[in-house]
Design a protein around this motif. Structure first.
Motif, PDB file in Angstrom:
ATOM      1  N   PHE A 436     -39.491 -88.875  29.051  1.00 64.45           N
ATOM      2  CA  PHE A 436     -38.196 -89.467  29.360  1.00 64.45           C
ATOM      3  C   PHE A 436     -37.222 -89.082  28.247  1.00 64.45           C
ATOM      4  CE2 PHE A 436     -41.154 -92.399  31.523  1.00 64.45           C
ATOM      5  CZ  PHE A 436     -40.614 -92.384  32.797  1.00 64.45           C
ATOM      6  N   PHE A 437     -36.203 -88.293  28.606  1.00 60.62           N
ATOM      7  CA  PHE A 437     -35.264 -87.786  27.619  1.00 60.62           C
ATOM      8  C   PHE A 437     -33.825 -88.072  28.053  1.00 60.62           C
ATOM      9  CE2 PHE A 437     -38.954 -84.896  27.647  1.00 60.62           C
ATOM     10  CZ  PHE A 437     -39.402 -85.065  26.343  1.00 60.62           C
ATOM     11  N   ASN A 438     -32.936 -88.147  27.060  1.00 62.17           N
ATOM     12  CA  ASN A 438     -31.489 -88.218  27.298  1.00 62.17           C
ATOM     13  C   ASN A 438     -31.141 -89.243  28.373  1.00 62.17           C
ATOM     14  OD1 ASN A 438     -31.214 -86.112  25.411  1.00 62.17           O
ATOM     15  ND2 ASN A 438     -31.642 -84.597  26.989  1.00 62.17           N
ATOM     16  N   ASP A 439     -30.507 -88.794  29.463  1.00 58.15           N
ATOM     17  CA  ASP A 439     -30.051 -89.739  30.497  1.00 58.15           C
ATOM     18  C   ASP A 439     -31.191 -90.390  31.265  1.00 58.15           C
ATOM     19  OD1 ASP A 439     -27.493 -89.218  29.759  1.00 58.15           O
ATOM     20  OD2 ASP A 439     -26.755 -88.873  31.787  1.00 58.15           O
ATOM     21  N   ASP A 440     -32.417 -89.807  31.172  1.00 57.35           N
ATOM     22  CA  ASP A 440     -33.578 -90.461  31.798  1.00 57.35           C
ATOM     23  C   ASP A 440     -33.708 -91.900  31.319  1.00 57.35           C
ATOM     24  OD1 ASP A 440     -34.255 -88.136  33.059  1.00 57.35           O
ATOM     25  OD2 ASP A 440     -35.825 -87.573  31.655  1.00 57.35           O
ATOM     26  N   LEU A 441     -33.341 -92.125  30.058  1.00 54.89           N
ATOM     27  CA  LEU A 441     -33.538 -93.442  29.445  1.00 54.89           C
ATOM     28  C   LEU A 441     -32.672 -94.507  30.102  1.00 54.89           C
ATOM     29  CD1 LEU A 441     -33.508 -92.400  25.666  1.00 54.89           C
ATOM     30  CD2 LEU A 441     -35.438 -92.466  27.227  1.00 54.89           C
ATOM     31  N   TYR A 442     -31.590 -94.075  30.735  1.00 55.89           N
ATOM     32  CA  TYR A 442     -30.633 -95.035  31.288  1.00 55.89           C
ATOM     33  C   TYR A 442     -30.675 -95.082  32.820  1.00 55.89           C
ATOM     34  CZ  TYR A 442     -29.260 -94.705  26.481  1.00 55.89           C
ATOM     35  OH  TYR A 442     -29.302 -94.706  25.113  1.00 55.89           O
ATOM     36  N   LYS A 443     -31.688 -94.457  33.394  1.00 50.28           N
ATOM     37  CA  LYS A 443     -31.908 -94.589  34.832  1.00 50.28           C
ATOM     38  C   LYS A 443     -32.522 -95.958  35.118  1.00 50.28           C
ATOM     39  CE  LYS A 443     -33.110 -89.736  35.806  1.00 50.28           C
ATOM     40  NZ  LYS A 443     -34.242 -88.874  36.224  1.00 50.28           N
ATOM     41  N   LYS A 444     -32.093 -96.584  36.199  1.00 50.66           N
ATOM     42  CA  LYS A 444     -32.754 -97.818  36.626  1.00 50.66           C
ATOM     43  C   LYS A 444     -34.131 -97.475  37.184  1.00 50.66           C
ATOM     44  CE  LYS A 444     -29.202-101.264  37.397  1.00 50.66           C
ATOM     45  NZ  LYS A 444     -28.675-102.281  38.331  1.00 50.66           N
ATOM     46  N   VAL A 445     -35.089 -98.345  36.944  1.00 47.82           N
ATOM     47  CA  VAL A 445     -36.454 -98.116  37.421  1.00 47.82           C
ATOM     48  C   VAL A 445     -36.474 -97.990  38.943  1.00 47.82           C
ATOM     49  CG1 VAL A 445     -38.750 -99.173  37.608  1.00 47.82           C
ATOM     50  CG2 VAL A 445     -37.551 -99.175  35.422  1.00 47.82           C
ATOM     51  N   SER A 446     -35.544 -98.663  39.616  1.00 48.84           N
ATOM     52  CA  SER A 446     -35.511 -98.649  41.084  1.00 48.84           C
ATOM     53  C   SER A 446     -35.306 -97.251  41.655  1.00 48.84           C
ATOM     54  CB  SER A 446     -34.415 -99.582  41.604  1.00 48.84           C
ATOM     55  OG  SER A 446     -33.152 -99.191  41.078  1.00 48.84           O
ATOM     56  N   ILE A 447     -34.709 -96.326  40.884  1.00 47.45           N
ATOM     57  CA  ILE A 447     -34.480 -94.976  41.417  1.00 47.45           C
ATOM     58  C   ILE A 447     -35.521 -93.976  40.922  1.00 47.45           C
ATOM     59  CG2 ILE A 447     -31.995 -95.394  41.582  1.00 47.45           C
ATOM     60  CD1 ILE A 447     -31.683 -93.357  39.232  1.00 47.45           C
ATOM     61  N   LEU A 448     -36.470 -94.425  40.091  1.00 44.01           N
ATOM     62  CA  LEU A 448     -37.507 -93.515  39.608  1.00 44.01           C
ATOM     63  C   LEU A 448     -38.505 -93.197  40.717  1.00 44.01           C
ATOM     64  CD1 LEU A 448     -38.443 -95.011  36.099  1.00 44.01           C
ATOM     65  CD2 LEU A 448     -36.790 -93.213  36.598  1.00 44.01           C
ATOM     66  N   SER A 449     -39.107 -92.028  40.637  1.00 40.44           N
ATOM     67  CA  SER A 449     -40.202 -91.694  41.553  1.00 40.44           C
ATOM     68  C   SER A 449     -41.428 -92.509  41.143  1.00 40.44           C
ATOM     69  CB  SER A 449     -40.532 -90.204  41.464  1.00 40.44           C
ATOM     70  OG  SER A 449     -41.143 -89.900  40.222  1.00 40.44           O
ATOM     71  N   PRO A 450     -42.380 -92.713  42.067  1.00 41.48           N
ATOM     72  CA  PRO A 450     -43.610 -93.427  41.683  1.00 41.48           C
ATOM     73  C   PRO A 450     -44.331 -92.779  40.504  1.00 41.48           C
ATOM     74  CG  PRO A 450     -43.445 -93.318  44.060  1.00 41.48           C
ATOM     75  CD  PRO A 450     -42.332 -92.463  43.524  1.00 41.48           C
ATOM     76  N   GLY A 451     -44.294 -91.440  40.404  1.00 46.87           N
ATOM     77  CA  GLY A 451     -44.916 -90.769  39.264  1.00 46.87           C
ATOM     78  C   GLY A 451     -44.242 -91.130  37.957  1.00 46.87           C
ATOM     79  N   GLU A 452     -42.908 -91.219  37.972  1.00 46.18           N
ATOM     80  CA  GLU A 452     -42.163 -91.601  36.768  1.00 46.18           C
ATOM     81  C   GLU A 452     -42.433 -93.065  36.415  1.00 46.18           C
ATOM     82  OE1 GLU A 452     -38.183 -88.855  36.827  1.00 46.18           O
ATOM     83  OE2 GLU A 452     -38.415 -90.281  38.468  1.00 46.18           O
ATOM     84  N   ARG A 453     -42.544 -93.928  37.423  1.00 48.20           N
ATOM     85  CA  ARG A 453     -42.876 -95.337  37.150  1.00 48.20           C
ATOM     86  C   ARG A 453     -44.261 -95.450  36.532  1.00 48.20           C
ATOM     87  NH1 ARG A 453     -40.805 -97.985  42.878  1.00 48.20           N
ATOM     88  NH2 ARG A 453     -38.664 -97.215  42.731  1.00 48.20           N
TER      89      ARG A 453
END
Length: 542
Positions: A436-453
């Motif tokens: 998780f880098f840069n703007d990844d850090l400020y993504k809401k968990v609700s929009i993450l893929s299951p792999g990212e969660r």
């Protein structure tokens, strides 16, 4: 399908970069790429659940699309509807028949002109009805029910009472029955036993319409796909390859070897030209002409320079204990549990376990027998009907939940680490290890893929510094590279571990000593064949 000038970014993080591509109709397409490359995001754009920054995706004709997500949401549970009714509604046969009957009734009091218009509507509806094969539909559904090992007990349960694995199987059966023009399948084999997977594989191989499938199950991909779409996380592009996943890997490897060889030859030529230039540039007129000629050749060479693509980063995972637990971190005595008082039988009945410090303990059984429930009881998220669970002093528990319910979906990635006393730089450092880098850090968990969660859940797990790990299907949604890395880290973990997993290869690498078999409650020494057996029969009684 035509993709034209597709661009999408989440903040400053690009996902798709100016993609234009035509994908033929009627193919079985495997969609591959590292976690976070945009596979599930691509599906969301197709389904109009997500709007790109620019560009679009269009279809050659009016198309019906069916979607099987990785995680079945409450909206798909259909509340108190019985499983059989939910399956039966997969084809709109009853609705079409009612519409046709009403139109025929209208013809009784209609003029000749109105009757002609009504009959034209009936003809169109009849064509739709014929597509769904009303006279064969019941047989088709029963074959699906049998092939996917859905028995009567499950058919007459309410959708709201199903486990996550059962919901996935039922949603999959309904999707296959619906006969859509395009099937979008996101990790469809995650909750399937061996025999059900074999049935589904054969069914999909012979499916007459288009299939797009995201899967980390390579043998499954190889059997059902005819083309492969590679989503490149490094360049944020897509490329279509002929053949299945193994063929794609072969072509990709051969191309990389060819490009590497060509790049090496280019570099040798660049060095040779540069040496001539350096040697003659300040010489007499003749030598200077040679140097200028070589400069032109070098400029042309630079224009055609082959750039070797850097490989994507891999997650960096470490586990450590803050302290050592007591000799028996967990003891379970005569544990019984049922969800409702009015339920006739116990889901879990007189479970007795003593797990010594450092043991790696596996729980297996059919879907719906209470494996995840037992872990939730240990975590005090449910209360036993009777019996007790004793957690020893100095026992620090780290829990990985199968459906990522420990994550706050309304908060960003970095906000999900608020419970830990860390500076922002420390949080960034930890999250960077999990890609998780840069703007990844400020993504809401609700929009993450299951792999990212899954990666975020693992990041939180490592921060617990636990000496007892409770792991519920920790490899679901993860690519093969990350699965192997997790297995390696967990195999060297010196603390205690309780694992629920349907993944025989993963389990076999952990160093498991004993297995609890549910619902019987028997504890036996570990054998891989037992795990393989339960993988095969997992859904037969449900």
């Amino acid at each position: 399908m035509t993709i034209k000038d597709l661009n999408l970014s989440f903040g400053l993080q690009p996902i798709f970069n100016n993609i234009s591509l035509t994908i033929p109709d009627g193919i079985h397409l495997g969609i591959v790429g590292d976690n976070g490359a945009g596979k599930t995001t691509f599906f969301k754009i197709i389904l109009n659940e997500l709007e790109p920054d620019s560009g679009n995706i269009t279809f050659n004709k009016k198309t019906t699309i069916g979607y099987l997500p990785q995680v079945i949401t409450d909206e798909l549970s259909s509340g108190d509807m019985l499983v059989f009714d939910y399956l039966l509604e997969g084809r709109p046969i009853k609705k079409l028949e009612e519409q046709i009957a009403k139109l025929y009734e209208k013809t009784i009091e209609s003029s000749q002109k109105e009757t002609e218009e009504i009959l034209n509507k009936i003809s169109k509806l009849q064509m739709q009805l014929d597509y769904y094969e009303p006279y064969k539909s019941e047989e088709i559904l029963l074959n699906l029910i049998e092939g996917m090992h859905i028995d009567d007990k499950l058919l007459y349960m309410k959708m709201s009472s199903l486990s996550g694995g059962q919901k996935s199987k039922i949603a999959f059966a309904r999707l296959l029955y619906q006969k859509k023009d395009i099937l979008l399948l996101d990790e469809p084999t995650n909750h399937l036993d061996y025999e059900t997977k074999e049935f589904v594989t054969n069914y999909l191989k012979n499916y007459p319409n288009t299939i797009y499938v995201i899967s980390h199950d390579i043998p499954f991909l190889d059997k059902i796909t005819t083309k492969t779409l590679f989503l490149n996380k490094v360049t944020n592009t897509m490329e279509l390859f002929s053949g299945n996943y193994s063929k794609f890997l072969q072509i990709k490897k051969e191309r990389e070897l060819y490009l590497l060889k060509e790049a090496q030859l280019q570099e040798k030529e660049r060095i040779r030209l540069q040496r001539v230039i350096d040697k003659y540039i300040h010489g007499n007129e003749k030598k200077a002409r040679i140097a200028k000629d070589r400069q032109k050749k070098l400029e042309k060479l630079e224009e055609k320079k082959i750039t070797i693509e850097k490989t994507g980063k891999e997650a960096s995972i470490t586990l450590k204990q803050e302290r050592e637990s007591t000799k028996k971190p967990i003891i379970i005595k005569d544990l019984c549990f049922k969800y409702k008082k009015e339920d006739k039988g116990m889901l879990l009945y007189k479970i007795n376990i003593e797990i010594p410090r450092g043991e790696k303990f596996l729980i297996v059984g059919e879907n719906g027998v209470g494996k995840s429930t037992l872990l939730k009881l240990i975590m005090n998220k449910l209360t036993p009907s009777s019996g007790e669970i004793i957690i020893g002093p100095k026992t620090d528990i780290g829990y990985y939940a199968q459906e990522h319910e420990l994550l706050n979906h309304n908060k960003t990635v970095i906000e999900n680490l608020e419970e830990f006393k860390l500076t922002d730089n420390e949080k960034r450092g930890i999250l960077g290890k999990f890609l998780f880098f840069n703007d990844d850090l400020y993504k809401k968990v609700s929009i993450l893929s299951p792999g990212e969660r899954s990666r975020l859940s693992l990041a939180k797990l490592t921060l617990k510094n636990a000496n007892l790990l409770i792991l519920d299907e920790p490899t679901n949604h993860l690519d093969p590279k990350t699965q192997k890395k997790i297995a390696k880290v967990l195999s060297s973990f010196e603390g205690t571990m309780i694992v629920v997993s349907h993944n025989p290869e993963f389990v076999d690498s952990l160093g498991i000593s004993r297995i609890l078999v549910l619902p019987k409650g028997n504890t036996n020494y570990y054998e891989k064949s037992v795990v393989e057996h339960y993988q095969q029969v997992n859904a037969k009684k449900y």
